[in-house]
Design an enzyme around this catalytic site. Structure first.
Site, mmCIF file in Angstrom:
data_model
loop_
_atom_site.group_PDB
_atom_site.id
_atom_site.type_symbol
_atom_site.label_atom_id
_atom_site.label_comp_id
_atom_site.label_asym_id
_atom_site.label_seq_id
_atom_site.Cartn_x
_atom_site.Cartn_y
_atom_site.Cartn_z
ATOM 1 N N SER A 6 -42.034 40.279 10.346
ATOM 2 C CA SER A 6 -42.275 38.837 10.199
ATOM 3 C C SER A 6 -42.321 38.349 8.757
ATOM 4 C CB SER A 6 -43.576 38.446 10.908
ATOM 5 O OG SER A 6 -43.364 38.391 12.300
ATOM 6 N N LYS A 35 -40.113 35.418 8.009
ATOM 7 C CA LYS A 35 -40.466 34.004 8.143
ATOM 8 C C LYS A 35 -40.663 33.297 6.803
ATOM 9 C CE LYS A 35 -42.659 34.480 12.715
ATOM 10 N NZ LYS A 35 -42.656 35.935 12.932
ATOM 11 N N SER A 93 -47.890 33.625 12.181
ATOM 12 C CA SER A 93 -46.682 34.374 12.530
ATOM 13 C C SER A 93 -46.209 34.061 13.945
ATOM 14 C CB SER A 93 -46.927 35.881 12.372
ATOM 15 O OG SER A 93 -45.748 36.536 11.995
#
Length: 304
Positions: free
Chosen positions: A61, A64, A118
């Site tokens: 993640s 992101k 997240s």
């Protein structure tokens, strides 16, 4: 014999050992549970510590962060409402999310949820609501990476759920340096707790920051993002002020849920005193397996 020699060459090339600095801090003394890591002075660019910083690994993640930069670079209205659809659910392989299909939330709040908690469905919706859709978004992610000099980085989605999103600690330090300059990323990624107010239908969901150092205000953090996949291990990137110095900290593939926090503490202590602490034997064994696997893959690829 050739394979053995080549593996030794690679091991030496990737060695995390650096010379002791003027403060007497010996990098060899710093023990981390993370397989790969780097600590950089954000102002001077000096690399204070590195450990297998050019090892290409899944970034989970941490993806992101680039997603957020692409959204903000496009200057799409943050107050425009985004609807979450079945296509977004499909894009994340129906991974768990508390967000209801067909509900709506302003783009700025969607971005906040993607960074602080997240939220994968949020990241998928951001990509789909980009001019040209997800393919154009991912292409822009990779273009941005090249512009930042992230030579060993590749993106295939906006959430990081695919292990084909790969990078290195050295590349991600460049990403953190760039991302921390975005006011929205700095604010959203360091939000401790947040209540999102959805519409169509109206409901509320409470979110917390996935980084305990931010959630409990333990550190002075200017930008943060966590990540986790089985293939990536526990990951954490931060821009933080440690004893008056702004640092870019990247930790990849850490063993154990709380290991990145432990590594952050060891880095802080090492910077202050030169004492690098210790890690559990299970973490050491995990690193040995990961590094051996990486070196074997490199050796095999080179021989071919």
């Amino acid at each position: 014999m050739t394979k053995i020699i080549f593996s030794l060459v690679i091991a030496l090339f990737l060695s995390p050992v650096m010379a002791a600095d003027n403060a007497g801090r010996n990098p060899a003394n710093l023990q981390l549970a993370s397989v790969s890591a780097v600590v950089v002075d954000a102002n001077s660019g000096e690399v204070l510590y590195k450990k297998y910083d050019n090892m290409v690994k899944p970034m989970a993640s941490l993806t992101k962060v680039m997603t957020a930069m692409v959204v903000l670079d496009a200057k799409l209205p943050l107050n425009e409402k985004i609807r979450f659809t079945k296509d977004d659910r499909k894009a994340i392989n129906y991974y768990h999310s508390r967000i209801r299909v067909d509900s709506e939330l302003p783009r700025g709040e969607v971005l906040r949820l993607a960074l602080m908690s997240s939220e994968n469905l949020a990241a998928a919706a951001l990509g789909r609501n980009y001019p040209g859709g997800l393919p154009a978004f991912v292409a822009q992610m990779n273009s941005k990476a090249r512009a930042l000099g992230m030579k060993n980085t590749r993106y295939v989605d906006t959430s990081g759920l695919s292990h084909d999103n790969v990078s290195t600690a050295a590349d991600l330090a460049k990403l953190v340096a760039a991302a921390s300059k975005y006011r929205e990323i700095a604010t959203y990624s360091t939000t401790s707790i947040y209540t999102a107010n959805f519409s169509r239908p109206r409901y509320r969901l409470d979110y917390v920051n996935t980084n305990p150092l931010v959630r409990y205000n333990r550190w002075d953090v200017a930008m943060s993002k966590t990540g986790y996949l089985d293939e990536a291990g526990r990951c954490l990137v931060m821009k933080a002020n440690v004893d008056g110095k702004d640092l870019l900290i990247v930790m990849l593939d850490s063993f154990g849920k709380t290991s990145p926090m432990g590594d952050a503490g060891r880095i802080k202590r090492w910077l202050a005193s030169g004492n690098g602490g210790s890690v559990a034997s299970a973490a050491k064994d995990y690193q040995k397996r990961k590094i051996a696997s990486h070196l074997a893959s490199r050796a095999t690829a080179s021989i071919r």
